[in-house]
Every structure is written in C-alpha cells, then in structure tokens.
Design an enzyme around this catalytic site. Sequence first.
Site, mmCIF file in Angstrom:
data_model
loop_
_atom_site.group_PDB
_atom_site.id
_atom_site.type_symbol
_atom_site.label_atom_id
_atom_site.label_comp_id
_atom_site.label_asym_id
_atom_site.label_seq_id
_atom_site.Cartn_x
_atom_site.Cartn_y
_atom_site.Cartn_z
ATOM 1 N N ASP A 1 0.706 -1.013 0.405
ATOM 2 C CA ASP A 1 0.384 -0.001 0.085
ATOM 3 C C ASP A 1 1.325 0.698 0.076
ATOM 4 O O ASP A 1 0.575 2.232 -0.353
ATOM 5 C CB ASP A 1 -0.759 -0.619 1.574
ATOM 6 C CG ASP A 1 -2.091 -1.136 1.224
ATOM 7 O OD1 ASP A 1 -1.786 -2.237 0.623
ATOM 8 O OD2 ASP A 1 -2.793 -0.914 2.297
ATOM 9 N N ASP B 1 -2.661 5.707 -3.117
ATOM 10 C CA ASP B 1 -1.950 4.706 -2.135
ATOM 11 C C ASP B 1 -1.470 3.892 -3.351
ATOM 12 O O ASP B 1 -1.842 4.191 -4.458
ATOM 13 C CB ASP B 1 -3.006 3.815 -1.534
ATOM 14 C CG ASP B 1 -3.206 3.460 -1.040
ATOM 15 O OD1 ASP B 1 -2.961 5.523 0.145
ATOM 16 O OD2 ASP B 1 -4.082 3.451 0.819
ATOM 17 N N HIS C 1 -7.251 -0.206 -3.989
ATOM 18 C CA HIS C 1 -6.111 -1.230 -3.936
ATOM 19 C C HIS C 1 -6.458 -1.727 -4.913
ATOM 20 O O HIS C 1 -7.875 -2.465 -5.232
ATOM 21 C CB HIS C 1 -6.356 -1.146 -2.881
ATOM 22 C CG HIS C 1 -6.105 -0.773 -1.544
ATOM 23 N ND1 HIS C 1 -5.064 -1.863 -0.707
ATOM 24 C CD2 HIS C 1 -5.283 0.631 -1.707
ATOM 25 C CE1 HIS C 1 -4.665 -0.461 0.349
ATOM 26 N NE2 HIS C 1 -4.633 0.940 -0.746
ATOM 27 N N ASP D 1 -5.447 -4.879 -6.436
ATOM 28 C CA ASP D 1 -5.035 -5.817 -6.075
ATOM 29 C C ASP D 1 -5.861 -6.722 -5.798
ATOM 30 O O ASP D 1 -5.500 -8.248 -5.777
ATOM 31 C CB ASP D 1 -3.518 -5.277 -5.662
ATOM 32 C CG ASP D 1 -3.977 -4.946 -4.216
ATOM 33 O OD1 ASP D 1 -4.455 -4.540 -3.999
ATOM 34 O OD2 ASP D 1 -2.061 -5.631 -3.971
ATOM 35 N N ARG E 1 -16.438 -7.400 -10.550
ATOM 36 C CA ARG E 1 -15.446 -5.535 -10.627
ATOM 37 C C ARG E 1 -15.216 -4.957 -11.874
ATOM 38 O O ARG E 1 -13.644 -5.707 -12.111
ATOM 39 C CB ARG E 1 -15.074 -5.237 -10.099
ATOM 40 C CG ARG E 1 -15.497 -5.482 -8.586
ATOM 41 C CD ARG E 1 -14.075 -5.395 -7.691
ATOM 42 N NE ARG E 1 -15.062 -5.650 -5.703
ATOM 43 C CZ ARG E 1 -13.452 -5.859 -4.687
ATOM 44 N NH1 ARG E 1 -12.473 -5.857 -4.815
ATOM 45 N NH2 ARG E 1 -14.327 -6.446 -3.896
ATOM 46 N N SER F 1 -10.907 -5.662 4.316
ATOM 47 C CA SER F 1 -11.184 -6.715 2.745
ATOM 48 C C SER F 1 -12.037 -7.391 2.651
ATOM 49 O O SER F 1 -12.967 -8.060 3.298
ATOM 50 C CB SER F 1 -9.655 -7.086 2.599
ATOM 51 O OG SER F 1 -9.058 -6.325 2.990
ATOM 52 N N SER F 2 -12.070 -7.365 1.451
ATOM 53 C CA SER F 2 -13.403 -8.920 0.476
ATOM 54 C C SER F 2 -13.093 -10.317 0.285
ATOM 55 O O SER F 2 -11.650 -9.955 0.679
ATOM 56 C CB SER F 2 -14.315 -7.847 -0.228
ATOM 57 O OG SER F 2 -13.333 -8.431 -1.742
ATOM 58 N N CYS G 1 -0.635 -8.098 -1.672
ATOM 59 C CA CYS G 1 -0.829 -6.827 -0.391
ATOM 60 C C CYS G 1 0.383 -6.892 0.380
ATOM 61 O O CYS G 1 1.258 -5.644 1.089
ATOM 62 C CB CYS G 1 -2.054 -6.954 0.212
ATOM 63 S SG CYS G 1 -3.929 -6.504 -0.317
HETATM 64 O O1 DAV Z 1 -11.569 -6.791 -1.997
HETATM 65 O O2 DAV Z 1 -11.460 -6.114 0.033
HETATM 66 C C1 DAV Z 1 -8.615 -5.729 -0.904
HETATM 67 C C2 DAV Z 1 -7.416 -4.546 -1.393
HETATM 68 C C3 DAV Z 1 -6.065 -5.249 -0.334
HETATM 69 N N1 DAV Z 1 -5.426 -4.145 -0.981
HETATM 70 C C4 DAV Z 1 -11.157 -5.740 -1.168
HETATM 71 C C5 DAV Z 1 -9.853 -5.316 -2.007
#
Ligand code: DAV
Length: 367
Positions: A108, A196, A245, A247, A264, A298-299, A351
């Site tokens: 990040d 970031d 982000h 990634d 997405r 994060s997801s 990450c």
């Molecule tokens: O899908 O929550 C997380 C990315 C963390 N660098 C997400 C994105």
Amino acid sequence: MQKTVVNSWNEWDPLKHVIVGRADDCHIPPEEPALDAKVPEDSDMRGQWGRRPQETIDRANELLDNFASMLEKRGVRVDRPTSIDHSLPATTPDFHTESQFGCMPPRDVLLTVGSEMLEATMSYRCRWFEYLNYRPLMQQYFDEDPNFRHESAPKPRLTDADYHPDYLSEKIGDAKRLEWAAKKFFVTTEEEPLFDAADVLRFGRDLVVQHGFTTNLKGIEWLRRHFPDHRVHTVNFPGDPYPIHIDATFTPLRPGLILNNPQRRLPEDQRGMFEANGWEIVDAAQPAHNTPPPLCYSSTWLSMNVLVLDPKTVCVEKSEVYQAEQMDKLGMEVVEVELRDAYAFGGGLHCCTADVYREGGCEDYFP
Ligand code: DAV
C-alpha cells in the site's frame, strides 16, 4: 550478504528480492473519514478501535514468517520492516488521530518502478507516518545501491476538505454506493493529490491506476508528471461499492493474461489498450469463502490477491482452492501459502509484499 539492487518494472518477472510485512503492534485505528468509508457497513469492526488482540498478531506473524522462509528457500531474498510504535497518536498541524495502523501491508505504501521506490501519499490519517516502518530498509538500499532512487510523494494535509461528507453516514447502502461509484463520486475529494501504492499496477512502460477511495485524479496526475517516461492509465471498476486498491480486482499473471474480478469488470471503453495488443482478460474464479475473516477490512476477493514469482509460478492462499484450480488450468504452477489468518492485517499475498528486485527491464507491452 549480497548488495541490494532495486529493479522491478512489472508484476510478473522472476522475483529475486522482496519485502514481507509484519503484524507487530498492528492497531484498528479510531474513526476517521476515509477509513470509515471503507469499513463495510455490516462489519464487526465498526465502532471499535485499539491494538489488535495479541493472539491474532502472533498468528499472523507466524504465517508471514513462514511465507518469508518459503520464499527464501526458493532463492528469493526477503527483508522485513522495523515496526514503529503504532499506539502513538499521529498529529500534524492539520489533523490528530489517536493511533496508527501497522507495518502491514507494504504494497500500500511502497511503489517500485525500475530503480525507484516511491512512498505514496496515503489517504488515511492513521497511515500518514507508515513509511517510517520502511525507512531502515530504504536507508540500507540507499547505501548499498548507487542507482537507487528513494522518493516520497508530497505529504498530504488530510484536512476535512479531502473528504466528501456524504460518505460519513453510518448507513449508505450498496445501491447508493454503486450509484456513486458509477459517477466516480468517491470519499476523497480533489483537494490535493492522494494515492496509495496498491492502486497502481506496473506493466513495463505502462502504469494502470485505479481511481477510487484511496487514489484521486490529482494523485494520478501527480504520478503522470512524476514518471514522464511512462504512460499512465486511469481505470475504474464500477461494480465495486468499496473501491480501494486494485489488487483484488485486476491481477496480471504474465504478459498477455490478466485475471479480472467478475463482480468488478473493467468497462468496455477501458479495454482498448489490452484488446489492441492481444491481451486476454479472464474472470477470476470464485473465492472459497463466503465472508472475510473477523476484523478484516478486505472482501473475500483476496482470493485473487496472488503473488506471481515468475510468469509460470504463482503463490495462492492455501484455502483458495477454486483460484488454485483456475491457475493450474491457465498453465501456472501453484505454490500454496497459508495466509488467511493474516488477511485482517490488511490483505493477501500481493498486499503483504513489496517488490525490490525482479529480473528484466522496462518493456513496452502496448506498442
Ligand atoms: O476487495 O477488499 C482489498 C485490497 C487490499 N489491498 C477488497 C480489496
């Protein structure tokens, strides 16, 4: 010990030297505008802050240490940051917040482009001083590599003028968030350049940057002026109600092949450069989990947050069986790495690392 050379132009060339983060002293920071906009509305983290429970820190460190030793066994040099005291408040003439975040995830903060490592502006107040965790390494690289360019983007002021107050409400709802994302109305304003490092993907001469919560258009314009020999492309993923982000959304695996999060998808009108040069953009496999682990920002799409070791080899989180299966079908050798219990500290395998050296030079993949 071999002297450092900093060199990395893309996300896939053979990796020889990398930084792996540490979970030491990581905190859940108190409320602040940009961070609140990102914490999912149904998250277990809403309304609580403080040092993360010690047993979760120990477990995440165990996984990060194992990841680092596996990389070392494969011949990759691994450096680790030196944690600052994240319990200390962050105070500047413009803002005050009661605690900081952590020395995770390095991706990040640090953007490596060729022989340069650039400290991002960041957009959360609690992450304003996060570069200090990496300064001992930056000083060492500076001493060892006469061509290393250590750069820092202008520190932002992060006053309230940087954030749209509309995002400060507790309950916005996904429908509204998606409507705003489609209009490119994000929590950060255009007051000053913000980015970031994890919103940037490196494709040799081309940098692909996500405009969203953590990177604004002025941040992208700053990057364009800072890297005059690169082409800088702005992308959006309107299916993402919490766009931070790039990634866990868009993952290049090797020249000509990118995984894209099927929730997405890159809009048609932004695919030109890839299509014109024969690049394939394929839907990533489904995550193996229905929910993120506890206390995680994060997801579940950290499933596609993979670390490419070379164009034929990729590290995939051990429980992400569908992602691993897809990699295998795409002709990649999969290295399984257990990391899920460290996800809460800021992300997955991509990450929690930052490139120092990959073989190869600056190629033009989109002539
Ligand atoms: O899908 O929550 C997380 C990315 C963390 N660098 C997400 C994105």
